[in-house]
Design an enzyme around this catalytic site. Structure first.
Site: not given
Ligand code: NAD
Length: 333
Positions: A159, A187
């Site tokens: 990310d 996540h």
């Protein structure tokens, strides 16, 4: 050359591992002076495929790769490992609810926690990639009580890398010149990619990203949702989930943990919360961290959090609390 270290990759017959094992074996993670013993774990029905991966690894003739141990046996896989990349997990099947997937996967990570506790070195470093990564890492640690909690982390580096790349694209600068982007929380689609403290080098000058982009509306809306939904966008395009980029990110995560972050930089990793930033203690939550070459890390403290960030950070913490409650229920059933 230093002594050989033992590195375990689970889900070794899968897509992420196919890229990951070659990155590790050529020295991208532990350095080009570090000999390796690579242990490859997958489930029994995948042993034929895994054998193909072993053949290819041999055919690569990696000088650092001293030994390859393919196995479906936890007692063999976790024996004396120094570093464990826990990638293997059950994929989401059609009609499966998120809750069912979580239940199936936390059971796997309970078993792997028990195996780490029994067989691994007590200073083993663990990165969990298999989803739901944060909660799997939390469960894994719970069932490995003899290993320090700080040795368990989950990956949000993909990310972070995605966020850096989006900002670099927008500004037309180099991706490595975008620094201090933070991924807070889970996540998942509730994660909060935060650029309030980030900088970029624009026309030779280090500038706050907010100032350089000059479009708060984009930063607060489209940018955040692009990062949150990037995994789904890759699946829609490729008909398979992110693999090469996930493998690269897991290497970045472990390399920085192993070698230390350069002076003045930080990276995002999901680690156990110590209550920093009012994140409930004991959640496996992604924070900005600084790492040292002795393989320790600390959460970066004292960053200012505005109301917008607070709301986003609390939302993702709430999701993690719910996941943890479900996971603990499944494990104790
Ligand atoms: P994949 O389906 O190609 O491979 C997974 C492998 O794990 C398979 O070979 C399977 O047999 C194996 N496996 C299943 N149960 C196992 C067990 N108990 N022990 C060992 N191996 C086991 O999947 P992939 O694309 O390689 O992705 C792996 C995981 O990583 C998935 O959960 C995926 O959602 C996750 N992922 C996480 C991130 C992240 O940023 N954290 C990014 C991408 C993917």
């Amino acid at each position: 050359m230093s002594g050989t270290i033992k590195v375990l990759v689970t889900g070794a017959a899968g897509q992420i591992a196919y890229s990951l094992v070659s990155f590790i074996a050529k020295g991208d993670v532990f350095g080009t002076n570090q000999p390796l013993s690579l242990v490859l774990l997958d489930i029994a029905p995948m042993m034929g495929v895994l054998n193909g991966v072993v053949m290819e690894l041999k055919d690569c003739s990696f000088p650092l790769l001293k030994e390859i141990i393919p196995t479906d046996d936890y007692a063999v896989a976790f024996k004396d490992v120094d570093v464990a990349f826990l990638v293997g997990a059950m994929p989401r099947k059609e009609g499966m609810e998120r809750k069912d997937l979580l239940a199936a996967n936390v059971k796997i990570f309970k078993g792997q926690g028990e195996a780490l506790d029994k067989h691994a070195k007590k200073n083993v470093k663990v990165i969990v990639v298999g989803n739901p990564a944060n909660t799997n890492a939390l469960i894994c640690s719970k069932y490995a009580p003899s290993i320090p909690k700080e040795n368990f982390t989950a990956m949000t580096r993909l990310d972070q890398n995605r966020a850096q790349a989006q900002i670099a694209d927008r500004l037309g600068c180099k991706v490595e010149d975008v620094q201090k982007v933070i991924i807070w929380g889970n996540h998942s689609a509730t994660q909060y990619p935060d650029v309030r403290h980030a900088t970029a080098v624009v026309e030779g000058t280090t500038t706050p990203v907010q100032k350089a982009v000059q479009d708060d509306n984009w930063l607060k809306n489209e940018f955040i949702s692009t990062i949150q939904k990037r995994g789904a966008a890759v699946i829609a395009a490729r008909k398979l989930s992110s693999a090469m980029s996930a493998a690269k990110a897991s290497c970045d995560h472990v390399r920085d943990w192993w070698c230390g972050t350069p002076e003045g930089k930080w990276v995002s990793m999901a680690v156990f919360s110590d209550g920093s930033y009012d994140v409930p203690e004991g959640l496996m939550y992604s924070f900005p961290v600084r790492t040292k070459p002795d393989h320790t890390y600390e959460i970066v403290k004292g960053l200012d959090i505005d109301d917008f960030s607070r709301q986003k950070m609390d939302l993702t913490a709430k999701e993690l609390e719910e996941e943890r409650a479900t996971a603990l229920e499944v494990c104790s059933a």
